[in-house]
Every structure is written in C-alpha cells, then in structure tokens.
Enzyme design. Structure first.
Site, PDB file in Angstrom:
ATOM      1  N   ASP A 448       0.874  -1.244   0.017  1.00  0.00           N
ATOM      2  CA  ASP A 448       0.211   0.019  -0.053  1.00  0.00           C
ATOM      3  C   ASP A 448       0.766   1.245  -0.025  1.00  0.00           C
ATOM      4  O   ASP A 448       1.328   1.596   0.915  1.00  0.00           O
ATOM      5  CB  ASP A 448      -0.879   0.100   1.335  1.00  0.00           C
ATOM      6  CG  ASP A 448      -1.849   1.058   1.370  1.00  0.00           C
ATOM      7  OD1 ASP A 448      -1.892   1.857   0.319  1.00  0.00           O
ATOM      8  OD2 ASP A 448      -2.474   1.386   2.309  1.00  0.00           O
ATOM      9  N   GLU A 485      -3.351  10.537  -0.236  1.00  0.00           N
ATOM     10  CA  GLU A 485      -4.654   9.551  -0.206  1.00  0.00           C
ATOM     11  C   GLU A 485      -4.971   8.968   1.249  1.00  0.00           C
ATOM     12  O   GLU A 485      -6.016   8.828   1.754  1.00  0.00           O
ATOM     13  CB  GLU A 485      -4.517   8.372  -0.862  1.00  0.00           C
ATOM     14  CG  GLU A 485      -5.678   7.293  -1.146  1.00  0.00           C
ATOM     15  CD  GLU A 485      -5.677   6.213  -0.100  1.00  0.00           C
ATOM     16  OE1 GLU A 485      -6.750   5.573   0.237  1.00  0.00           O
ATOM     17  OE2 GLU A 485      -4.778   6.269   0.549  1.00  0.00           O
ATOM     18  N   GLU A 486      -3.555   8.741   1.590  1.00  0.00           N
ATOM     19  CA  GLU A 486      -3.518   8.166   3.530  1.00  0.00           C
ATOM     20  C   GLU A 486      -4.139   9.189   4.264  1.00  0.00           C
ATOM     21  O   GLU A 486      -4.803   8.591   5.253  1.00  0.00           O
ATOM     22  CB  GLU A 486      -2.025   7.736   3.701  1.00  0.00           C
ATOM     23  CG  GLU A 486      -1.344   6.787   2.885  1.00  0.00           C
ATOM     24  CD  GLU A 486      -2.202   5.443   2.928  1.00  0.00           C
ATOM     25  OE1 GLU A 486      -3.191   5.277   3.607  1.00  0.00           O
ATOM     26  OE2 GLU A 486      -1.520   4.359   2.264  1.00  0.00           O
ATOM     27  N   HIS A 596       1.457  -6.827   6.621  1.00  0.00           N
ATOM     28  CA  HIS A 596       1.606  -5.735   7.645  1.00  0.00           C
ATOM     29  C   HIS A 596       1.326  -4.140   7.386  1.00  0.00           C
ATOM     30  O   HIS A 596       1.938  -3.495   6.831  1.00  0.00           O
ATOM     31  CB  HIS A 596       3.262  -5.554   8.341  1.00  0.00           C
ATOM     32  CG  HIS A 596       3.829  -6.709   8.804  1.00  0.00           C
ATOM     33  ND1 HIS A 596       4.116  -8.039   8.024  1.00  0.00           N
ATOM     34  CD2 HIS A 596       4.199  -7.027  10.112  1.00  0.00           C
ATOM     35  CE1 HIS A 596       4.488  -8.947   8.920  1.00  0.00           C
ATOM     36  NE2 HIS A 596       4.516  -8.390  10.217  1.00  0.00           N
TER      37      HIS A 596
END
Length: 799
Positions: A448, A485-486, A596
């Site tokens: 991600d 985005e995060e 993770h």
C-alpha cells in the site's frame, strides 16, 4: 380591286375603324443551341445535387443526436471520428490487447517498486517522486504534468504512552486540612513505558532508515491526558452500545481498542461523543487468522506471522462524513481559498497506534477488573492474546492504575502533488481515468500503495508501446498518481472538486488500484454498470496459479463484486461526481503471510520474500487493469450494462428490508413505501433490458460492416451509438442528489456511500437506511421519494 394602301392608290387617313396594331406574319424561330433538352436536364440535375449536398451538410447540425457547436458543423467537418469508422485506424483492437498482455514484465514491476519504497514518501513530502513519476511517464510516451494543492495536514512531533501506578499518598498537615486545602496528593511511578516504535530488522533495510517515519495517526488531536482506561473491543458503534448497556463507565476514560471491522477514525469519533478523553488502537493477532505465533508460525522476518512490534499507522479523519482537505469541503484547496473549521470531520481527542507487544502489559493490567469480553455477544469473542495471559477484561482500570497519553502534532498548510498523464482520444468528451496513490505512511509501502504504483507504471508503459505501433485511442485516457490519499483521499478529492464540471460532462468511468498486490486472491468492488467489462477483462488474463493449464483470473475468482464504500481514491468519483468506478486488487487468503498494513514491514523486503516473491501478481493486476481500460476505451459502444444496475438496485432494496428487522421501530418503513420503490426498480429493469438490447443491435450492425459507399448509413450508426453512449455515460449521474445525505452533504449518491459507522464498507440506499436506524418516519418518507425520483429519472433517460 387593289388593297388599301397599295402603291397604285394613296393611303387613307386613319379613322376610328383603322386598326392600331396590324397582324404581321413571322416565320418560326430557329433554335439557338442544339441539344437544348439535354442541357436543361443537366441544369436541373446540377441544381438538385447542390441542394442535396447543402441539406446533407446542414441537417445533421440540427437533427442528428448529440450536442455540437456551430463550428463543428462547418461543411468541411467530417461526420465520423475517422473515415474508416467503425473499422479501426492504426492498431486493431486484437493487436492492442496483445501489446497490453505481452509488454508488462516482472523485472520492470520490481524495479518500480524498489524505487518507490526506497525512502519516506509521506503526503506533502514526496515532490522528488512526483517529478520522477512525471518524467517516467513522458519517457513511456505519455504527456504528463504536476497539479498541486495547498492542504491542511499534520506531521508527528512527539508522543508517549505509559502505564502509571500510584506509588504513595502524602498526607497534608492538620492545619492545612482545616484551611480546606487538598487532603492528599497522589504520586505515580511508571509501571510500563510503551516503546511506540517498531524493531529494526537486519533482514529489512527500510526498517532501520535514519529518516523513518514515527508511529502516529493522521489528523489526530494534540493532547496530554492521564486517566483510567477501558477495553472497548474493536470500538465499533455497537461495541460502545454494549458497554453503555452494561453500565461500564466511559466518560473521562481512555479507550483501548483493537484494529479491525471499521475505519479507525470512527472508533475515535464514537469515543469522543461518549465523553472519553483519548484512544489507543493496537493490532491484535486475532486479525491474522491461522498465521500466528500461537499456531507455530515464526514472526516476520523469519516467517509469515506478524512481527510483534508492528504498528498500524493511519488517518483518524471521520471519513464517512467527508474526505479530502477538512478545511475545504466541496471545493479545491487552492492558495488563498477560504477555509473552514476542520473539526466537523477530524477528532478533538488525542489518539495513538501501538503494537500488540506494547498492548500486552496494558491488557494484562486489566485482568480481574470489570466484566470479561466473553460475557458479551459473539462480536467480542476470540482475542488473539489469550495464550499470552490476557483475559480481555473490560475494566475500567482501578483508580490507582492509569494511562498517560501524550500526542504532539504539528498542523500546517502545505503543497501536495498529483501527477496527471493523458493520451488524447479521437472522441474528446468520453474519458476513462485510471489512478493510484503514491504517498505512504512509511518508507516502504510495497503493498500500500506501491504495488499499485508499480502496476500503473506498467500499464502506462504498455499503452506507450501501443502508441509506438500506431495506436490511436477512440476515447481519451487520463492517468493519475495521487498524493495525500492516506490522510483522507486528499489529492483525488481536491482534483475531482476542481475539475467537476469537465468530469461531469466527459468522464465515462474511473479505474482504481490501491493495494494492487499482497496475495493470490482477486478482489473487486464496482458500480454494477461495470460488471460486464470486469468479467470480460479477468477472462482474458492467465492466472499465475495454474492448477489447471490455461486457467484465467476469472476461473479462479469467485465472481463476487463488492459494493462501493470508501477508503480509497474512487470515493470522490463514485460518491461525489457520480462516475461509475471500480477498485481492483489481489489480496491474501487464510494461508497467506500476514500483511503488515501501514507498518514499516510493508516493505520491499517483505514483498520480495512473502507478498509476491516472483512479482507475477504485479504483472497480472497490470494486465487486468490495462485490458479493462482497453475494453472501456475501444469498444464503439461503451461496455456498460444497465440491466445489471437494475438487478443491483433490487438486491439493495432487499437489504433495506432486512434493516427493518433489527430497527428499533420497523414500522417506519411500511409496505407501501417498499412497494413504491420496488415498482420504480421494476420499471427501470424493463427499460434497461430494452436499452441494452438496442445497444446490442447497434453493436451487431457495426460488426456486420457497412459498405464504403453507404457513408450516410455510417453517419447514422455513429450518431445512434453516440446517443446510446451518452445515456450510459450519464446513467450513474442520475443517482446524485444535490443536497447530499443528511448530516454529511458532501456525499451526493443516493445508492452508494460508506457506512456512516463503518467508513470502509459500502452502504446501499444510505439516506433511507440511516433514517430507518433513527426511527425517523418523515425522513424515511422523504428519502423514499428522493430515491424513487432518481430511479424514475434514470428510467426516463433510457427511453
């Protein structure tokens, strides 16, 4: 007798009987030209031809379908996108598909991932990566530029979480007692100091970078609080309701919650509403299924289990209220724009993320205090630290055992950078957008978002190779590498808000990749309009998992397509702009190594060893995305299916009926309201079947070919196709409600939105369902009418 006036007789004087006009006999006229009949015929034929030509040039401007400017219909303008339409010019569709399948390479995907994960690239701090991305796309043959926004975000300064135990109480003097001063003063000692960090691993170079990013929450509030604490399970709305019903004291306490089930920001939101003063969130091995140390698996990096020190960072923005910059809801964050108070969608209490290694002493200290999780319903069962001595008591902790939570954040307004690439198509007002975000919470982010970033680069490189072979797309293709985005889907949301007028007129679909690859199982969420194209694309790509020779991704996929929720960059397209969207990924399964998420260990080293060791799934998601895009870009009739949408609406209505069975007042949604909506959906279904059949007939006519000399038939077909495509393109927009949902007006879609208390998971008919949940009879009637009006508008648009 001789005639009057003869030479032998004098002429008589004129009188009343004398004629004023005398008859003169004249011989017939000789023709001036030979072949006069032929000349007359030619003159008439030439004049008629000129009139026909004028009519043929001028009539389409007024009578053929579509919106066209006056200049577009000058006599020199062609009727067709190219002269050979519907036959392809340049590369054939089959040749394009072959290029998109053959071009992606594992070594290239690995190269792109290695670059993106080599160092920190937090939102607003990755300009060098934006420039590199733009330059790479230009090398591939795609024009690209950087679009920036000034956004309000936070960066970590300091933090602390310590378990404090009362050490002693020093008595005050009798004289001071009489004066009404404090009777006693407590002193605390540190029983456990949380590390608030992740272990540096020799086998994972990015875990030990000097500039690695501390553990923190995006949009978390700064604060220093000391209080008793309560275990709140996963911190869902229902979990808190269970605690309230059990008379567990929450006000003034700090919550400790497990990650999972809902978006982390909504855990904080509900704790805040109930008067709690802080929140701690940790990753419990319960999330990891069978791949745990308890079951004999070695932790990363030695094995596939979770590393005990891993910490999930992430945003605590109230994502289901509004994504994007919280100071500019509904409009782009440009320099000098007006800004609002952000606290409508961001927390006012501090929160911190920790590892389960740090959570262990805190949870053990609650043993014996308050009820146990096992005393509650099934959603409270199954914590993964029981074998470590945790009994999962609720608390509160005793008064002499408290947590000190310190969270210091710096809030600033700073630029962030989207990279936008474009391949102009022949049809300028039909656009397909493909996007992935670039920013990450950590130095790595191999899953991600950079598995998606690597795949997007390969998609663009593949289209670049097609351009070199003479490819000219029918529709325009836009590529996007989003920043921010995060924190809350910021880059994509601000871009959609800025370009909404253009997108509303031109956008056909948005294709999103986020965590492109972290395991072998294909997952998809999509608007029902895209189901058909999704099944087609996955049927064209070979799966890396060849249990039977020739198996495709579609063969190994269960075919389930989730409804659109939130949590990634499709949100602004689907829920705000009404642009049908899809989110594609490969995820892990029950036997897959633990991922993770948002941890330092979502690294290149983890991906290279555990996530996608051969990088085959990176190439596979590239091919699926590229072929999906090609299907939408190149088919003369947009590859949508309206009937699937009507079928989807019918299933969503059944889910609303199920809500009434658990509502506190099921009578608020009575049978006539359900029947009215069901009738509207049935009418849409019938119209959709007819419309899709019409589209199929047109496709058959196109595939049958049209002789070159019947150019007027080609023009007729082309404009019929345009009419169908416009109806498909705008169908999703028919489900937008300009006033938005109650209490969260940014969300405009009446069919799809993130669940107000889930954040990630999609809710269907959200306005209606939320009114039912509130027991709001008037709200139920109002939303039933709004939804019915939208469905009827969609039906009318297909007739």
């Amino acid at each position: 007798m001789q005639p009057t006036g003869s030479p032998n007789r004098p002429a008589m004087s004129p009188d009343e009987r004398t004629p004023l006009i005398q008859t003169v006999i004249i011989a017939p006229a000789r023709p001036r030209y030979s072949h006069s009949t032929i000349r007359r015929f030619c003159s008439v034929a030439l004049g008629t031809t000129l009139i026909v030509i004028v009519i043929l040039f001028l009539v389409p401007a007024h009578w053929l379908p579509g919106n066209h400017s006056e200049s577009e219909w000058a006599p020199a303008h062609a009727y067709l996108p190219w002269s050979s339409w519907p036959q392809r010019s340049g590369l054939s569709y089959e040749d394009l598909q072959k290029v998109l399948i053959d071009t992606p390479k594992e070594e290239k995907a690995r190269e792109w991932s290695q670059y993106y994960t080599a160092g920190p690239h937090l939102a607003g701090k990755n300009l060098s990566q934006a420039v590199w991305t733009r330059e790479k796309w230009q090398e591939f043959g795609v024009e690209a530029s950087i679009v920036d926004y000034d956004v309000y975000i936070n960066y970590p300064v300091g933090h602390r979480l310590a378990l404090l135990e009362e050490e002693s109480k020093s008595k005050t003097t009798h004289a001071k007692q009489k004066q009404g001063l404090d009777m006693e003063k407590s002193k605390y000692k540190v029983k456990y100091e949380c590390s608030m960090d992740e272990d540096v691993l020799d086998d994972d170079p990015t875990s030990g970078l000097d500039d690695r990013i501390p553990t923190f929450h995006g949009y978390s509030a700064s604060g220093n609080v000391t209080a008793q604490y309560v275990y709140v399970n996963r911190g869902t709305y229902q979990d808190f309701e269970d605690l309230v019903k059990a008379n567990v004291s929450l006000k003034g306490k700090i919550a400790i919650a497990k990650y999972g089930f809902i978006f982390r920001g909504l855990k904080v939101k509900r704790a805040q509403e109930l008067g709690m003063v802080g929140m701690v969130i940790y990753s419990d091995p319960q999330e990891d299924g069978q791949i745990t140390e308890e079951n004999g698996h070695e932790p990363y990096p030695a094995g596939p289990a979770r590393n005990p020190s891993s910490v999930q960072r992430g945003s605590t923005q109230f994502l289901s209220i509004a994504p994007g910059d919280p100071t500019t809801p509904g409009y782009p964050s440009k320099p000098g724009c007006p800004r609002e108070d952000p606290h409508n969608s961001t927390p006012s209490i501090p929160s911190v993320p920790i590892s389960y290694m740090d959570a262990l002493p805190l949870l053990k200290a609650l043993n014996g205090h308050g009820p146990k999780a096992s005393d509650f319903n099934k959603y409270w069962q199954g914590g993964g630290l029981g074998y470590k001595g945790v009994e999962y008591n609720i608390g509160p902790s005793p008064s002499d055992l408290v947590l000190n939570l310190v969270n210091e954040q710096e809030y600033i307004t700073t630029p962030l950078w989207n990279v936008i690439g474009i391949i102009n198509g022949t049809i300028q007002d039909e656009v397909i957008v493909l996007g992935n975000h670039r920013d990450a919470w950590i130095a790595g982010g191999a899953g991600d978002p950079n598995s998606g970033s690597a795949a997007l680069n390969e998609v663009i490189r593949s289209f670049g190779e097609a351009l070199k072979k003479g490819y000219k797309p029918l529709r325009t293709i836009v590529f996007a590498s989003w920043d921010g985005e995060e924190y809350g889907l910021i880059g994509s949301t601000e871009w959609v808000e800025e370009y909404l007028p253009w997108l509303s007129k031109t956008a056909v679909a948005y294709l999103n990749m986020d965590v492109g690859t972290r395991g072998p199982n294909f997952l998809a969420a999509a608007s029902p309009l895209l189901n058909k194209a999704l099944y087609e694309a996955t049927s064209l790509v070979q799966s890396p998992n060849q249990t039977v020779k020739g198996q495709t991704v579609r063969d190994l996929w269960d075919g389930k397509i989730k409804t659109m929720g939130s949590g990634s960059d499709f949100t602004a397209f689907q829920d705000f702009a009404g642009i049908p969207s899809v989110d594609l990924s490969f995820s892990g399964g029950p036997e897959s190594p633990v991922y993770h998420y948002h941890s330092n260990y979502d690294s290149f080293a983890w991906m290279d060893k555990f996530g996608d060791a051969g990088w085959h799934y990176h190439v596979t998601i590239t091919r699926v995305c590229a072929l999906f895009a090609a299907c939408l870009v190149e088919t003369p009739i947009v590859a949508f299916n309206a009937t699937d949408y009507a079928i989807g609406l019918d299933s969503y209505l059944h889910s609303v009926k199920n809500v009434t069975t658990i509502s506190s007042d099921p009578s608020v949604l009575d049978a006539p309201l359900i029947e009215s909506l069901a009738s509207a959906i049935a009418r849409l279904y019938n119209a959709s079947i007819a419309f899709d059949a019409r589209a199929t007939e047109l496709a058959t006519a196109i595939n049958g070919g049209v002789p070159w000399w019947k150019w007027w038939r080609k023009a007729q077909l082309y404009y019929q196709v345009r009419q169908v495509n416009d109806a498909y393109k705008y169908l999703e927009r028919r489900f937008l409600h300009s006033e938005g949902l109650d209490g969260r007006s940014w969300f405009k879609h009446v069919v799809f939105a993130p669940g107000i208390w889930t954040g990630y998971a999609g809710a269907t008919f959200p306005g209606l369902v939320e009114a039912v949940d509130r027991g709001d009879r008037k709200g139920v009637e109002r939303w039933s009418n709004i939804i019915k009006e939208n469905i009827d508008a969609a039906t009318d648009s297909l007739k």
